[in-house]
Design a protein around this motif. Structure first.
Motif, mmCIF file in Angstrom:
data_model
loop_
_atom_site.group_PDB
_atom_site.id
_atom_site.type_symbol
_atom_site.label_atom_id
_atom_site.label_comp_id
_atom_site.label_asym_id
_atom_site.label_seq_id
_atom_site.Cartn_x
_atom_site.Cartn_y
_atom_site.Cartn_z
ATOM 1 N N ASN A 174 0.826 -1.208 0.000
ATOM 2 C CA ASN A 174 0.000 0.000 0.000
ATOM 3 C C ASN A 174 0.865 1.265 0.000
ATOM 4 N N VAL A 175 1.847 1.259 -0.915
ATOM 5 C CA VAL A 175 2.723 2.423 -1.078
ATOM 6 C C VAL A 175 2.764 2.790 -2.563
ATOM 7 N N ASN A 176 3.294 3.963 -2.868
ATOM 8 C CA ASN A 176 3.475 4.376 -4.246
ATOM 9 C C ASN A 176 4.639 3.610 -4.867
ATOM 10 N N GLY A 200 15.628 -5.583 -1.725
ATOM 11 C CA GLY A 200 14.839 -4.389 -1.972
ATOM 12 C C GLY A 200 14.415 -3.690 -0.699
ATOM 13 N N TYR A 201 14.003 -2.434 -0.875
ATOM 14 C CA TYR A 201 13.526 -1.679 0.278
ATOM 15 C C TYR A 201 12.402 -0.747 -0.140
ATOM 16 N N ILE A 202 11.695 -0.253 0.858
ATOM 17 C CA ILE A 202 10.588 0.675 0.634
ATOM 18 C C ILE A 202 10.863 1.938 1.438
ATOM 19 N N ASN A 203 10.693 3.076 0.789
ATOM 20 C CA ASN A 203 10.805 4.354 1.492
ATOM 21 C C ASN A 203 9.488 4.650 2.205
ATOM 22 N N LEU A 204 9.540 4.717 3.530
ATOM 23 C CA LEU A 204 8.376 5.044 4.351
ATOM 24 C C LEU A 204 8.580 6.426 4.974
ATOM 25 N N PRO A 205 7.529 7.042 5.474
ATOM 26 C CA PRO A 205 7.692 8.332 6.168
ATOM 27 C C PRO A 205 8.704 8.265 7.309
ATOM 28 N N ALA A 212 10.657 -7.223 3.159
ATOM 29 C CA ALA A 212 10.195 -8.291 4.059
ATOM 30 C C ALA A 212 9.644 -7.730 5.363
ATOM 31 N N ASN A 213 10.255 -6.667 5.889
ATOM 32 C CA ASN A 213 9.790 -6.077 7.147
ATOM 33 C C ASN A 213 8.502 -5.288 6.985
ATOM 34 N N VAL A 214 8.231 -4.817 5.780
ATOM 35 C CA VAL A 214 6.979 -4.084 5.543
ATOM 36 C C VAL A 214 5.836 -5.058 5.282
ATOM 37 N N ILE A 215 6.082 -6.051 4.436
ATOM 38 C CA ILE A 215 5.004 -6.963 4.029
ATOM 39 C C ILE A 215 4.791 -8.082 5.048
ATOM 40 N N LYS A 216 5.887 -8.532 5.677
ATOM 41 C CA LYS A 216 5.793 -9.541 6.757
ATOM 42 C C LYS A 216 4.961 -10.763 6.348
#
Length: 335
Positions: A174-176, A200-205, A212-216
């Motif tokens: 649920n990110v851009n 890979g990684y996701i930029n969060l606020p 893996a830590n975001v989607i779990k």
């Protein structure tokens, strides 16, 4: 790359759906930048030239200021003379009842001719992207028939798989999509291609977080996510009754943009390139790797961790590519 000089790019199979979307990406400045003038050569078989005349009219009527010249042709010498970039979209599509080796045989003749034409007429610095399937091995056939062009100047399109993987992760998290980085697709543009999110990684606020830590949800990341990317092309055909066109054109544009203008610092993308033996893949196949690009030169990202699951996936897609190479070598020897 000077904005005062035009660059020349040929698109084969230009009368098809992908070509129709792609040419407007090029002349709008999405591929080489909004200041770069372009000479675009649209190549297709002779029966398709009338349709290309209509496309040329549309380009003229669009009044894009970057357009230096539009050429339409079915002649390889005309098409490939002095080009800086070649996007080889045209090929024999797979037909019902056709085995993969049949597809290889049909395309071997096409890419042998185009490889020789590139060798004889294109600039020796030409950068070549093969889109027509089987893309990896078609690229290899072209490369083998162009001994005067460096092997590293040939690539195949796996950016569509990369973009598909990125989109799936963005939706699940649920990110851009712009916040999803450093996904990798390994191997062959086929059902064995392996989308890998481990690096890979996701930029969060709150800052960067691993995927893996975001989607779990490791089961999803190693299961439905992988299979969704692998069969996405077939899913589009099933729903649309036509193959991917605009998304393929966007992926081609992304691939060539990054190859020409470079990747951001710390960012890597997926390209099918001539293997140098990295990650245990034999030298001499066209394999999708994570790469960074600077000054028009790509470098395979080195030293990434490979766990047992990833090793098995890489070995599986490598085996398929080696078998395809062996089949292609036999076919070429018979020609």
């Amino acid at each position: 790359m000077s904005s005062n000089d035009f660059i020349s790019i040929v698109v084969t199979g230009a009368a098809g759906q992908i070509g129709y979307s792609l040419v407007f990406n090029i002349i709008r400045g999405d591929m080489f930048g909004t200041e770069q003038k372009v000479r675009v050569v649209l190549m297709d078989i002779e029966p398709m030239l009338e349709g290309l005349k209509g496309l040329k009219m549309e380009i003229e009527d669009s009044c894009y200021p970057l357009v230096q010249e539009i050429v339409i042709t079915s002649d390889p010498k005309t098409a490939f003379t002095n080009v800086d970039y070649a996007v080889l979209v045209g090929g024999m599509p797979r037909k019902e009842g056709m085995q993969r080796v049949d597809l290889l045989r049909a395309n071997a003749a096409i890419f042998k001719v185009q490889g020789k034409a590139l060798n004889d007429y294109a600039k020796k610095t030409v950068k070549v992207l093969v889109v027509a399937n089987p893309a990896n091995t078609n690229a290899l056939i072209a490369l083998l028939n162009a001994p005067n062009i460096p092997p590293e100047n040939f690539s195949c399109l796996t950016r569509l798989d990369h973009n598909r993987a990125k989109a799936q992760i963005a939706m699940k998290a649920n990110v851009n999509v712009k916040d999803v980085h450093n996904i990798i697709v390994w191997g062959n543009h086929s059902l064995t291609i392996y989308p890998d999110t481990r690096c890979g990684y996701i930029n969060l606020p709150t800052g960067k977080a691993t995927i893996a830590n975001v989607i779990k949800n490791e089961a999803w990341l190693q299961g439905d996510f992988v299979s969704t990317v692998q069969v996405r092309g077939a899913a589009v055909i099933s729903a649309r009754k036509l193959s991917s066109a605009a998304s393929a054109a966007k992926a081609i544009t992304d691939h060539m943009h990054d190859w020409a203008l470079g990747t951001p610092e710390g960012e890597y993308v997926s390209m099918g390139v001539h293997s140098d033996g990295s990650y245990g893949v034999p030298v001499g196949v066209i394999f999708s790797y994570p790469v960074t690009i600077k000054n028009g030169v790509y470098s395979i990202v080195q030293g990434l961790p490979i766990d047992q699951y990833t090793r098995e996936k890489i070995d599986l897609t490598t085996k398929e590519l080696v078998e395809e190479k062996e089949s292609a070598t036999k076919i070429l020897a018979e020609m």
